[in-house]
Structures are given as C-alpha cells and as structure tokens.
Design a protein around this motif. Structure first.
Motif, short mmCIF file in Angstrom:
data_model
loop_
_atom_site.label_atom_id
_atom_site.label_comp_id
_atom_site.label_asym_id
_atom_site.label_seq_id
_atom_site.Cartn_x
_atom_site.Cartn_y
_atom_site.Cartn_z
N ASP A 14 0.88 -1.17 0.00
CA ASP A 14 0.00 0.00 0.00
C ASP A 14 0.91 1.22 0.00
OD1 ASP A 14 -1.99 1.84 0.20
OD2 ASP A 14 -2.66 1.28 2.21
N VAL A 15 0.98 1.91 -1.14
CA VAL A 15 1.96 2.99 -1.29
C VAL A 15 1.29 4.26 -1.80
CG1 VAL A 15 2.60 2.20 -3.63
CG2 VAL A 15 4.18 3.64 -2.31
N ASN A 16 1.68 5.39 -1.23
CA ASN A 16 1.23 6.70 -1.66
C ASN A 16 2.01 7.11 -2.91
OD1 ASN A 16 0.45 9.65 -1.46
ND2 ASN A 16 -0.36 8.91 0.50
N GLU A 17 1.61 8.22 -3.51
CA GLU A 17 2.39 8.77 -4.62
C GLU A 17 3.80 9.05 -4.14
OE1 GLU A 17 2.47 12.66 -7.60
OE2 GLU A 17 0.91 12.45 -6.09
N TYR A 18 4.80 8.68 -4.93
CA TYR A 18 6.18 8.79 -4.46
C TYR A 18 7.09 9.37 -5.53
CZ TYR A 18 6.85 4.50 -7.18
OH TYR A 18 6.89 3.57 -8.19
N ALA A 19 8.26 9.83 -5.07
CA ALA A 19 9.36 10.20 -5.95
C ALA A 19 10.48 9.19 -5.68
CB ALA A 19 9.84 11.61 -5.67
N TYR A 20 11.21 8.85 -6.73
CA TYR A 20 12.22 7.80 -6.65
C TYR A 20 13.59 8.35 -7.01
CZ TYR A 20 14.71 3.52 -8.17
OH TYR A 20 15.62 2.52 -8.34
N ILE A 21 14.57 8.10 -6.14
CA ILE A 21 15.96 8.44 -6.43
C ILE A 21 16.70 7.12 -6.61
CG2 ILE A 21 18.05 9.56 -5.58
CD1 ILE A 21 16.25 11.39 -3.91
N PRO A 22 17.07 6.78 -7.84
CA PRO A 22 17.66 5.46 -8.11
C PRO A 22 19.13 5.38 -7.74
CG PRO A 22 17.54 6.72 -10.13
CD PRO A 22 16.90 7.57 -9.08
N GLU A 23 19.58 4.16 -7.55
CA GLU A 23 21.00 3.92 -7.28
C GLU A 23 21.85 4.29 -8.49
OE1 GLU A 23 23.98 0.20 -6.12
OE2 GLU A 23 21.85 -0.16 -6.50
N ARG A 24 21.35 3.95 -9.67
CA ARG A 24 22.06 4.28 -10.91
C ARG A 24 21.22 5.26 -11.71
NH1 ARG A 24 22.86 -1.15 -10.02
NH2 ARG A 24 25.03 -1.82 -9.93
N PRO A 25 21.82 6.37 -12.16
CA PRO A 25 21.05 7.39 -12.88
C PRO A 25 20.31 6.83 -14.09
CG PRO A 25 23.21 8.22 -12.30
CD PRO A 25 23.22 6.76 -11.96
N ILE A 26 19.08 7.31 -14.28
CA ILE A 26 18.23 6.90 -15.40
C ILE A 26 17.82 8.16 -16.16
CG2 ILE A 26 16.09 5.75 -16.07
CD1 ILE A 26 16.20 4.34 -13.30
N PHE A 27 18.12 8.22 -17.44
CA PHE A 27 17.78 9.42 -18.20
C PHE A 27 17.65 9.09 -19.68
CE2 PHE A 27 22.38 9.23 -17.50
CZ PHE A 27 22.85 9.21 -18.80
N TYR A 28 17.08 10.05 -20.43
CA TYR A 28 16.94 9.92 -21.88
C TYR A 28 18.15 10.58 -22.55
CZ TYR A 28 12.07 8.91 -20.70
OH TYR A 28 10.92 8.37 -20.16
N ALA A 29 18.89 9.80 -23.30
CA ALA A 29 20.13 10.30 -23.88
C ALA A 29 19.91 11.46 -24.85
CB ALA A 29 20.86 9.16 -24.60
N GLN A 30 18.72 11.51 -25.47
CA GLN A 30 18.46 12.53 -26.48
C GLN A 30 17.92 13.83 -25.89
OE1 GLN A 30 16.73 9.82 -25.92
NE2 GLN A 30 14.56 10.02 -26.43
N LEU A 31 17.76 13.89 -24.56
CA LEU A 31 17.23 15.09 -23.92
C LEU A 31 18.28 15.75 -23.05
CD1 LEU A 31 13.68 13.92 -22.69
CD2 LEU A 31 14.29 15.04 -24.85
N THR A 32 18.31 17.08 -23.06
CA THR A 32 19.17 17.82 -22.14
C THR A 32 18.58 17.76 -20.73
OG1 THR A 32 18.00 19.92 -22.41
CG2 THR A 32 19.77 19.42 -23.99
N LEU A 33 19.35 18.21 -19.76
CA LEU A 33 18.85 18.26 -18.39
C LEU A 33 17.59 19.11 -18.32
CD1 LEU A 33 18.81 18.11 -15.34
CD2 LEU A 33 20.76 19.68 -15.27
N TRP A 34 17.60 20.28 -18.94
CA TRP A 34 16.42 21.15 -18.88
C TRP A 34 15.23 20.52 -19.59
CZ3 TRP A 34 15.39 24.83 -15.65
CH2 TRP A 34 14.24 25.60 -15.85
N GLU A 35 15.47 19.80 -20.65
CA GLU A 35 14.37 19.11 -21.34
C GLU A 35 13.79 18.00 -20.47
OE1 GLU A 35 15.66 19.88 -26.01
OE2 GLU A 35 16.49 18.16 -24.91
#
Length: 231
Positions: free
Chosen positions: A61-82
């Motif tokens: 039973d979990v509320n809405e959450y934010a996740y900070i992963p052990e290994r960074p997860i990102f889209y290679a084609q997007l800048t940080l601001w994007e």
C-alpha cells in the motif's frame, strides 16, 4: 501511513526468491533506513514497492512517491532542462511558475545551473546522480524512495542531500532510504529496518536495536554485526 509493505516473497525468479516475510511501514515525517550489506535485498525491496520486480507475493500500500535510483536513469536525447520540461508535462496540477522557480533553486543548490542545457550522457557520475536528485525533489512528493543515494556524490553534495531530506521530512514527507553506509544512516534515520540474506533481522529505533543486540552504547554497525553473525 504513507507506505505499508507486506512481502511474502519477492525476487527475480519464482524458484529462488530474494526476499521472504518482510513487513514494515513508513509514516509522514519520518526517515526510515533500510540497511544491510550488498546483496541483502535492499534494492529488491524498493523494486517490489515500485511494482517492477519479476516475482512478487504479498501486499503493498503505497502513496504517490518520488524515486531516487541507485544508478542514474535518463533519456540520452534530452538535455537536463528538457528532462525538467518533460517532468512538468507529467504533473498536470503543478503551478508552472512555482515549478520552474523550484527547478532553478535546485539546479543552483546542486551546482548544475551551468549544465542545464547539456546532455546528461556527457556528465560525470556525480553530476548524473545530482540530476536524479533535482528531478525527484521537483515532484514534491509525500513519499521518497531513495536507493543508495550517496554513490558518486562528493562530500558537499552528500551534505546538501541530507539537508534537503531533512527539509522534506520536516514538511511532512516520509522517506525510505536504502543504504549500506551505516555511519551516515545512524546520524539521520528515525528508525531502521535491518535485513540480511533477504530476511528481516530487526526493526526499530537505534535504542531498540541496541537492546536487542545487547550493546548498550553500540554503533549501528556494531549492532548490525552482532545481530547478523549467523547470516
């Protein structure tokens, strides 16, 4: 209650479950440390909460959450601001002005302002991890799932992260932080869940754990060693 966990068994295969009989909860305004050595099942626990583990029996039973992963997860084609823009598009009820003001504040806090329009695949590991922190804190969630957050961070970034977690806790958020860095966990966590070999060893405050380990003034590391000597 922001999070209630009842894992009968979970893992990457039905034949060899990593976790068995793990139960705990996280309430508003507390930081709970999920601690144990490498391979204890900490990340499997977090993935079970998120519903992304292959084999799972139990109830979450979990509320809405934010996740900070052990290994960074990102889209290679997007800048940080994007990435920040994309996150905003997923948060329909967020006030735009407040959101982007917060984004600038977090970029300044973690020294990423100069890299805002660069691609994260070119970042150092530490910069990528700080990017994960920015995106997580931008969600301003009621619950934070934090998986081994200190990996790749320099001491100044660790201090800023700890201050930010304390700020979120004081605002009423609940935090589950998975880590094997026991000296830091001892200083900042309200309660602890000790696991080893996929099993719950003990949970409670540091005083609770000291009593159970028969070490009146023992450090969290000393208590953990005493309680897991048979595992």
């Amino acid at each position: 209650m922001l999070l209630s966990v009842n894992i009968q068994e979970a893992g990457y295969s039905r034949q060899f479950p990593t976790l068995k009989n793990l139960r705990f909860s996280v309430s508003p305004g507390e930081l709970v440390g999920l601690i144990g050595p490498n391979g204890a099942g900490k990340s499997t626990t977090v993935k079970s909460i998120m519903g992304i583990i292959h084999h799972f029996k139990g109830d979450i039973d979990v509320n809405e959450y934010a996740y900070i992963p052990e290994r960074p997860i990102f889209y290679a084609q997007l800048t940080l601001w994007e990435h920040i823009d994309f996150l905003f598009s997923t948060l329909a009820t967020t006030d735009e002005t407040a959101f982007f003001q917060k984004a600038h504040e977090l970029l300044d806090l973690f020294n990423l302002s100069a890299a805002a329009h660069s691609y994260p695949e070119r970042f150092s590991k530490g910069m990528q991890q700080k990017m994960m922190l920015v995106l997580a804190f931008l969600k301003q969630a009621k619950l934070y799932l934090v998986d081994e957050p200190f990996m790749g961070l320099d001491p100044k970034a660790v201090k800023k992260l700890l201050l930010k977690l304390e700020e979120e806790k004081e605002a009423g958020a609940g935090i589950l932080m998975s880590t094997h860095v026991l000296d830091t966990a001892e200083k900042i966590c309200d309660r602890f869940i000790l696991i080893s070999g996929g099993k719950l060893i003990v949970q409670g405050t540091l005083n609770d754990i000291r009593k159970l380990s028969h070490l009146k003034n023992g450090s969290l590391l000393d208590c953990f060693d005493a309680l897991t000597e048979d595992y």
